[in-house]
Scaffold this active site. Structure first.
Site, mmCIF file in Angstrom:
data_model
loop_
_atom_site.group_PDB
_atom_site.id
_atom_site.type_symbol
_atom_site.label_atom_id
_atom_site.label_comp_id
_atom_site.label_asym_id
_atom_site.label_seq_id
_atom_site.Cartn_x
_atom_site.Cartn_y
_atom_site.Cartn_z
ATOM 1 N N ASN A 8 82.978 39.436 -9.257
ATOM 2 C CA ASN A 8 82.336 38.141 -9.503
ATOM 3 C C ASN A 8 82.563 37.789 -10.974
ATOM 4 O O ASN A 8 81.878 38.293 -11.848
ATOM 5 C CB ASN A 8 80.830 38.264 -9.188
ATOM 6 C CG ASN A 8 80.072 36.987 -9.473
ATOM 7 O OD1 ASN A 8 80.688 35.938 -9.734
ATOM 8 N ND2 ASN A 8 78.747 37.050 -9.428
ATOM 9 N N TRP A 9 83.551 36.929 -11.197
ATOM 10 C CA TRP A 9 83.923 36.603 -12.589
ATOM 11 C C TRP A 9 82.894 35.690 -13.267
ATOM 12 O O TRP A 9 82.969 35.453 -14.448
ATOM 13 C CB TRP A 9 85.282 35.923 -12.612
ATOM 14 C CG TRP A 9 86.450 36.823 -12.344
ATOM 15 C CD1 TRP A 9 86.432 38.157 -12.009
ATOM 16 C CD2 TRP A 9 87.835 36.447 -12.394
ATOM 17 N NE1 TRP A 9 87.716 38.617 -11.849
ATOM 18 C CE2 TRP A 9 88.597 37.594 -12.076
ATOM 19 C CE3 TRP A 9 88.503 35.252 -12.668
ATOM 20 C CZ2 TRP A 9 89.992 37.578 -12.034
ATOM 21 C CZ3 TRP A 9 89.897 35.229 -12.623
ATOM 22 C CH2 TRP A 9 90.617 36.389 -12.313
ATOM 23 N N LYS A 10 81.989 35.116 -12.476
ATOM 24 C CA LYS A 10 81.004 34.150 -13.002
ATOM 25 C C LYS A 10 81.737 33.038 -13.761
ATOM 26 O O LYS A 10 82.796 32.623 -13.315
ATOM 27 C CB LYS A 10 79.963 34.890 -13.834
ATOM 28 C CG LYS A 10 79.328 36.043 -13.036
ATOM 29 C CD LYS A 10 78.140 36.666 -13.684
ATOM 30 C CE LYS A 10 77.576 37.758 -12.787
ATOM 31 N NZ LYS A 10 76.383 38.386 -13.313
ATOM 32 N N HIS A 86 73.365 34.017 -5.029
ATOM 33 C CA HIS A 86 73.283 34.880 -6.216
ATOM 34 C C HIS A 86 72.038 34.506 -7.035
ATOM 35 O O HIS A 86 71.685 33.328 -7.123
ATOM 36 C CB HIS A 86 74.551 34.713 -7.064
ATOM 37 C CG HIS A 86 74.681 35.764 -8.114
ATOM 38 N ND1 HIS A 86 73.961 35.722 -9.283
ATOM 39 C CD2 HIS A 86 75.414 36.904 -8.162
ATOM 40 C CE1 HIS A 86 74.262 36.793 -10.001
ATOM 41 N NE2 HIS A 86 75.146 37.522 -9.348
ATOM 42 N N GLU A 135 71.117 43.041 -5.073
ATOM 43 C CA GLU A 135 71.334 42.865 -6.504
ATOM 44 C C GLU A 135 69.983 42.753 -7.214
ATOM 45 O O GLU A 135 69.478 41.635 -7.417
ATOM 46 C CB GLU A 135 72.129 41.580 -6.743
ATOM 47 C CG GLU A 135 73.538 41.643 -6.233
ATOM 48 C CD GLU A 135 74.493 40.982 -7.209
ATOM 49 O OE1 GLU A 135 75.423 41.643 -7.636
ATOM 50 O OE2 GLU A 135 74.257 39.815 -7.565
ATOM 51 N N SER A 172 75.066 45.911 -12.964
ATOM 52 C CA SER A 172 75.488 46.909 -13.969
ATOM 53 C C SER A 172 76.383 48.006 -13.396
ATOM 54 O O SER A 172 76.355 49.140 -13.875
ATOM 55 C CB SER A 172 74.274 47.542 -14.662
ATOM 56 O OG SER A 172 73.658 46.614 -15.535
ATOM 57 N N GLY A 192 80.154 42.372 -11.821
ATOM 58 C CA GLY A 192 80.221 41.205 -12.705
ATOM 59 C C GLY A 192 81.024 41.557 -13.936
ATOM 60 O O GLY A 192 82.261 41.522 -13.933
HETATM 61 P P1 PGA Z 1 76.894 42.696 -13.581
HETATM 62 O O1 PGA Z 1 76.694 41.467 -12.603
HETATM 63 O O2 PGA Z 1 77.839 43.654 -12.912
HETATM 64 O O3 PGA Z 1 77.462 42.117 -14.842
HETATM 65 O O4 PGA Z 1 75.543 43.307 -13.791
HETATM 66 C C1 PGA Z 1 76.586 41.671 -11.228
HETATM 67 C C2 PGA Z 1 76.308 40.357 -10.547
HETATM 68 O O5 PGA Z 1 75.486 39.578 -11.049
HETATM 69 O O6 PGA Z 1 76.913 40.050 -9.513
#
Ligand code: PGA
Length: 209
Positions: A8-10, A86, A135, A172, A192
């Site tokens: 998930n590149w956001k 999400h 999550e 994380s 992420g």
């Molecule tokens: P993160 O994000 O791996 O940076 O904690 C995960 C997510 O929000 O999908």
């Protein structure tokens, strides 16, 4: 057993050139990987150029809805999976009704929804063969420091969802803890921050395949 690893590149990266470099660097190294299905979810604007197989969201309608992207549009680009619900979207006002409409519309268009939740109440009415992603909000890195969720608690959540066939873990995830979450009973991971670093992301995949 095949695991699902979702990137998930956001809202990253900020240029198409960087998105292409990141995408190509991951794709070139996963060609011979077995037992792992990798889904890469870039921002909408890069989907066409990258021919990526995942999207970070979709809308439930088509027509006069400024700024929205329909499941059919995504399907037409070759997208197969779509992240829905999400916590970073729920925080902006996306409630359970919207999430439910998105899941339904995505499925009708032939996409596979990856349904994010952090409380069982958010997914208890979902079909047992849904792809879920646990999550815990407290564990999401926000792109800065990692603060992983305790493995024992993650394991308890997975046991509580024993009737669901596919539950991913996200929050994380990095190359040091990826294997532990898989050992806790999850069928894959949602990454992420780690998915923006090709070396780290590949290491996660290699650790579990
Ligand atoms: P993160 O994000 O791996 O940076 O904690 C995960 C997510 O929000 O999908």
């Amino acid at each position: 057993m095949s695991y699902l690893i979702v990137a998930n590149w956001k809202c990253n990266p900020q240029t198409l050139a960087k998105a292409k470099a990141l995408f190509n660097s991951v794709v070139s190294r996963i060609k011979n990987i077995k037992n792992v299905q990798v889904v890469i979810c870039p921002p909408f604007v890069y989907l066409d150029s990258l021919r990526a197989n995942g999207s970070q969201d979709c809308f439930w309608e088509e027509g006069a809805y400024t700024g929205q992207v329909s499941p059919k549009m995504l399907k037409g680009l070759g997208v197969k999976y779509v992240i829905i619900g999400h916590s970073e979207r729920r925080i902006l006002g996306e409630g359970p009704e919207m999430v439910a409409k998105k899941i339904k519309a995505a499925a009708i268009a032939g996409l596979k929804p990856i349904i994010c939740f952090d409380r069982i109440s958010q997914i208890k009415s979902m079909p047992k063969n849904s792809i879920l992603a646990f999550e815990p909000v407290s564990a999401i890195s926000k792109g800065k420091t990692y603060h992983p969720y305790p493995i024992e608690e993650a394991k308890r959540m997975r046991l509580a969802l024993a009737s669901f066939s596919t539950v991913l873990y996200g929050g994380s995830v990095n190359s040091r803890n990826a294997k532990d979450y898989i050992s806790a009973g999850f069928q894959g991971l949602l990454c992420g921050q780690a998915s923006l670093n090709p070396e780290e992301f590949i290491e996660i995949i290699e650790k579990i395949c």
